[in-house]
Design a protein around this motif. Sequence first.
Motif, mmCIF file in Angstrom:
data_model
loop_
_atom_site.group_PDB
_atom_site.id
_atom_site.type_symbol
_atom_site.label_atom_id
_atom_site.label_comp_id
_atom_site.label_asym_id
_atom_site.label_seq_id
_atom_site.Cartn_x
_atom_site.Cartn_y
_atom_site.Cartn_z
ATOM 1 N N ALA A 27 11.863 8.002 9.751
ATOM 2 C CA ALA A 27 10.680 8.570 10.396
ATOM 3 C C ALA A 27 9.415 7.841 9.957
ATOM 4 C CB ALA A 27 10.574 10.059 10.069
ATOM 5 N N PHE A 28 9.322 7.506 8.677
ATOM 6 C CA PHE A 28 8.130 6.790 8.211
ATOM 7 C C PHE A 28 8.059 5.390 8.813
ATOM 8 C CE2 PHE A 28 6.133 3.784 5.263
ATOM 9 C CZ PHE A 28 4.848 4.295 5.277
ATOM 10 N N MET A 48 7.712 9.770 -2.328
ATOM 11 C CA MET A 48 8.464 11.036 -2.329
ATOM 12 C C MET A 48 9.334 11.191 -1.078
ATOM 13 S SD MET A 48 8.705 13.374 -4.629
ATOM 14 C CE MET A 48 9.273 15.054 -4.915
ATOM 15 N N VAL A 49 10.070 10.146 -0.774
ATOM 16 C CA VAL A 49 11.044 10.192 0.315
ATOM 17 C C VAL A 49 12.403 10.555 -0.271
ATOM 18 C CG1 VAL A 49 12.334 8.740 1.930
ATOM 19 C CG2 VAL A 49 9.831 8.648 1.878
ATOM 20 N N SER A 50 13.094 11.515 0.346
ATOM 21 C CA SER A 50 14.341 12.025 -0.225
ATOM 22 C C SER A 50 15.575 11.701 0.592
ATOM 23 C CB SER A 50 14.250 13.553 -0.400
ATOM 24 O OG SER A 50 13.174 13.898 -1.241
ATOM 25 N N THR A 51 15.406 11.452 1.902
ATOM 26 C CA THR A 51 16.582 11.295 2.761
ATOM 27 C C THR A 51 16.435 10.071 3.667
ATOM 28 O OG1 THR A 51 15.673 12.590 4.598
ATOM 29 C CG2 THR A 51 16.794 13.814 2.842
ATOM 30 N N PRO A 52 17.545 9.560 4.167
ATOM 31 C CA PRO A 52 17.464 8.474 5.140
ATOM 32 C C PRO A 52 16.672 8.857 6.389
ATOM 33 C CG PRO A 52 19.684 8.603 4.238
ATOM 34 C CD PRO A 52 18.948 9.800 3.736
ATOM 35 N N ASP A 53 16.774 10.104 6.840
ATOM 36 C CA ASP A 53 16.009 10.533 8.012
ATOM 37 C C ASP A 53 14.506 10.424 7.772
ATOM 38 O OD1 ASP A 53 18.248 11.040 9.497
ATOM 39 O OD2 ASP A 53 18.219 13.216 9.195
ATOM 40 N N GLU A 54 14.063 10.831 6.572
ATOM 41 C CA GLU A 54 12.634 10.699 6.254
ATOM 42 C C GLU A 54 12.220 9.233 6.236
ATOM 43 O OE1 GLU A 54 11.520 14.583 3.516
ATOM 44 O OE2 GLU A 54 12.252 12.784 2.527
ATOM 45 N N ALA A 55 13.067 8.387 5.671
ATOM 46 C CA ALA A 55 12.758 6.962 5.622
ATOM 47 C C ALA A 55 12.610 6.397 7.025
ATOM 48 C CB ALA A 55 13.841 6.214 4.854
ATOM 49 N N ARG A 79 6.074 14.295 2.378
ATOM 50 C CA ARG A 79 6.292 15.651 2.883
ATOM 51 C C ARG A 79 4.999 16.290 3.393
ATOM 52 N NH1 ARG A 79 9.888 17.716 -2.325
ATOM 53 N NH2 ARG A 79 11.549 16.153 -2.132
ATOM 54 N N THR A 80 3.859 15.834 2.884
ATOM 55 C CA THR A 80 2.578 16.389 3.338
ATOM 56 C C THR A 80 2.402 16.191 4.837
ATOM 57 O OG1 THR A 80 1.650 15.836 1.166
ATOM 58 C CG2 THR A 80 0.092 16.399 2.901
ATOM 59 N N SER A 81 2.993 15.127 5.373
ATOM 60 C CA SER A 81 2.829 14.851 6.804
ATOM 61 C C SER A 81 3.517 15.893 7.676
ATOM 62 C CB SER A 81 3.357 13.460 7.141
ATOM 63 O OG SER A 81 4.753 13.372 6.906
ATOM 64 N N ARG A 82 4.392 16.699 7.096
ATOM 65 C CA ARG A 82 5.001 17.776 7.883
ATOM 66 C C ARG A 82 3.952 18.809 8.281
ATOM 67 N NH1 ARG A 82 10.919 19.274 5.331
ATOM 68 N NH2 ARG A 82 11.586 17.147 4.776
ATOM 69 N N LEU A 83 2.992 19.046 7.395
ATOM 70 C CA LEU A 83 1.946 20.029 7.661
ATOM 71 C C LEU A 83 0.677 19.396 8.214
ATOM 72 C CD1 LEU A 83 2.255 22.273 4.454
ATOM 73 C CD2 LEU A 83 3.340 22.592 6.683
ATOM 74 N N HIS A 84 0.394 18.164 7.802
ATOM 75 C CA HIS A 84 -0.850 17.502 8.198
ATOM 76 C C HIS A 84 -0.550 16.070 8.650
ATOM 77 C CE1 HIS A 84 -3.120 20.873 6.488
ATOM 78 N NE2 HIS A 84 -2.304 20.793 5.448
ATOM 79 N N PRO A 85 0.125 15.914 9.777
ATOM 80 C CA PRO A 85 0.524 14.573 10.225
ATOM 81 C C PRO A 85 -0.659 13.656 10.519
ATOM 82 C CG PRO A 85 0.898 16.209 11.960
ATOM 83 C CD PRO A 85 0.583 16.970 10.713
ATOM 84 N N GLU A 86 -1.808 14.249 10.832
ATOM 85 C CA GLU A 86 -2.969 13.422 11.168
ATOM 86 C C GLU A 86 -3.466 12.599 9.993
ATOM 87 O OE1 GLU A 86 -4.440 17.112 9.298
ATOM 88 O OE2 GLU A 86 -2.925 16.674 10.823
ATOM 89 N N LEU A 87 -3.252 13.067 8.763
ATOM 90 C CA LEU A 87 -3.682 12.300 7.595
ATOM 91 C C LEU A 87 -2.926 10.982 7.507
ATOM 92 C CD1 LEU A 87 -3.941 15.040 4.798
ATOM 93 C CD2 LEU A 87 -5.810 13.935 6.039
ATOM 94 N N VAL A 100 0.847 -1.195 0.000
ATOM 95 C CA VAL A 100 0.000 0.000 0.000
ATOM 96 C C VAL A 100 0.881 1.243 0.000
ATOM 97 C CG1 VAL A 100 -1.860 1.234 1.170
ATOM 98 C CG2 VAL A 100 -1.705 -1.265 1.352
ATOM 99 N N ARG A 101 0.712 2.078 -1.009
ATOM 100 C CA ARG A 101 1.399 3.371 -1.005
ATOM 101 C C ARG A 101 0.535 4.368 -0.247
ATOM 102 N NH1 ARG A 101 2.312 6.389 -6.603
ATOM 103 N NH2 ARG A 101 0.111 6.872 -6.291
ATOM 104 N N THR A 102 1.094 4.991 0.762
ATOM 105 C CA THR A 102 0.327 5.990 1.495
ATOM 106 C C THR A 102 0.075 7.203 0.600
ATOM 107 O OG1 THR A 102 2.371 6.873 2.465
ATOM 108 C CG2 THR A 102 1.140 5.220 3.747
ATOM 109 N N LEU A 103 -0.779 8.063 1.063
ATOM 110 C CA LEU A 103 -1.294 9.173 0.263
ATOM 111 C C LEU A 103 -0.186 9.951 -0.434
ATOM 112 C CD1 LEU A 103 -3.693 11.003 -0.551
ATOM 113 C CD2 LEU A 103 -3.333 12.239 1.605
ATOM 114 N N ASP A 104 -0.287 10.019 -1.756
ATOM 115 C CA ASP A 104 0.666 10.786 -2.564
ATOM 116 C C ASP A 104 -0.047 12.031 -3.049
ATOM 117 O OD1 ASP A 104 2.792 11.680 -3.977
ATOM 118 O OD2 ASP A 104 2.754 10.125 -5.506
ATOM 119 N N ALA A 105 -0.130 13.018 -2.195
ATOM 120 C CA ALA A 105 -0.856 14.244 -2.526
ATOM 121 C C ALA A 105 -0.129 15.414 -1.902
ATOM 122 C CB ALA A 105 -2.296 14.170 -2.027
#
Length: 566
Positions: free
Chosen positions: A404-405, A395-402, A362-370, A332-337
């Motif tokens: 975190a997810f 749309m993951v760009s860095t090891p830190d983002e990976a 990156r959307t989760s930076r502004l709307h983590p609840e989604l 399942v790919r999480t929301l790509d929006a």
Amino acid sequence: MARIDPLHATAGTARFSGIPAGPGIGVGPVARMAAPPSLPVERPAVDDPGHEAARARRALEEVGDLLDRQAGGLEGEAAAVLDAQALMARDPELARRVGERTGKGDSAAWAVHAACGTYQESLLAAGGRPADRAEDLAHVRDRAVALLLDRPMPEPPDPGVPHVLVADDLAPADMVRLDPRRVLGVVTRHGGPTGHTVILARALGIPAVVGCEGAEGLVDGTRVAVDGDEGTVLVEPDEEFVDRVRRRAEDTRALLAGSTGPGRTADEVAIPLLLNVGEGDPREAGAHDSEGVGLLRTEFLFLDRTEPPSIGEQTDVYTALFEEFAGRVVTVRTLDAGSDTPLAFAPTGQEANPALGVRGFRTSRLHPELLTAQLAAIAAASGRSSARVRVMAPMVSTPDEAAAFVALAREAGLSDAGVMIEVPGAALLADRLLPLVDFVSIGTNDLAQYTMGVDRTLGALPDLLDPWQPALLRLVGTVGEAGERAGRPVGVCGEAASDPLLALVLVGLGATSLSMSASASAAVRHALGLHTRKRCRELAEAALAAPDAAQAREAARAAAEPGVLG
């Protein structure tokens, strides 16, 4: 099965090149599709702007109704494409723009044409997924203008015999109506490698070439051969060539009919063949001969809403699909929006270039609840099913983002979490990223546009978006090597995996699974069965050594075993 020679092997004929869009070769007489209706030279006088606005709205609504009716008899990708176009015909922003034009004195037809034009410019300037929708908007415009001018809607011709359809462009509403028994091939002047014409041609099994220079010169009745594997169109092929095409078509049908079961190389290395799935009937998706889902797109649950779907609603939808893949993997790919696919309930602010802005994870930076709500729903649905559920962030760009997810997924109760590799930065740091996740999946469409610096919807530069570009292949190989060192699976879920020859190269670059449209899996399965993993690596090395995409494809073809489809 001996592979027939490329089309240019036949001498004494004109040959045009474009983008391979639908596999196979079709030979038949040209039937041209009429151009869309044009506006009158002189603008008509308008006495009642309100009346014109109402006419325009009715025409757009009628186009939406027409698309709904056509979608109603379809399933899967085709239905989803038409549903999206119907929503565009009813887009409030389009209606607002039309109202502005009628308020300035335009008649209904002029207002629709002008409003669609300025809206297209906005979408194209935004890039990313909005730009994908610009093509759809042109087809909505043409149908509405035809209604308002009381002219026939653009539609494919029916010359009464099997034929090759030639057009400047084809709307999804036209593509889904084509009968593969009557339409032997499709050639369009415009179009790019990731457009709807390509997606639907592959789903229908119709040989197709898009973005074809010279297509405008093909006239009704001329016999042409359309090679959707090479991306070429041959004019007036000789009888010997036509006979070879017919024999190959018969051999291909026989081979693919027997191509079933798990994906394996000739030396019995397992390469799971998975499906790319979006909105549609879960039962239809589950019935295909596949080993699961490599990409479940979830955006359809979120788009065109004023409020996000509840956890309960999402859980029910995911559960229905997971149940159809009991015992199989579902990724399942999480929301790509984000700003490139705007959500009314998740504003991200104005961006000069949304394709490079707040989208995907990156959307989760502004709307983590989604994201947390979606992960909770996926976990709940997973608990109701025996499917092997995996989640991955786009749309993951860095090891830190990976990292975190993965932490968020673990917190939700999901034990198998990965990320998509769509950004060169993530590919270049794959050695650091892979140990942090359970798997990765390479999205070749986005990775191509970011690697080559070309909007993936731009039909004017199709060669730069060719998935055979050595620069793109080198990045795929970088990820594949990192996956092997880290002991992590590396999948590919872009359109590139649908090409049987390119699929072999991807395996040679380190891909451990391939995800594609259902119609492509038999040919890819057959190609894998002819090659050992060692030979796949040799094909990959040949492609990487080539100076450009065309020569990379030819180098791999020369190194492949006879009988490869494509």
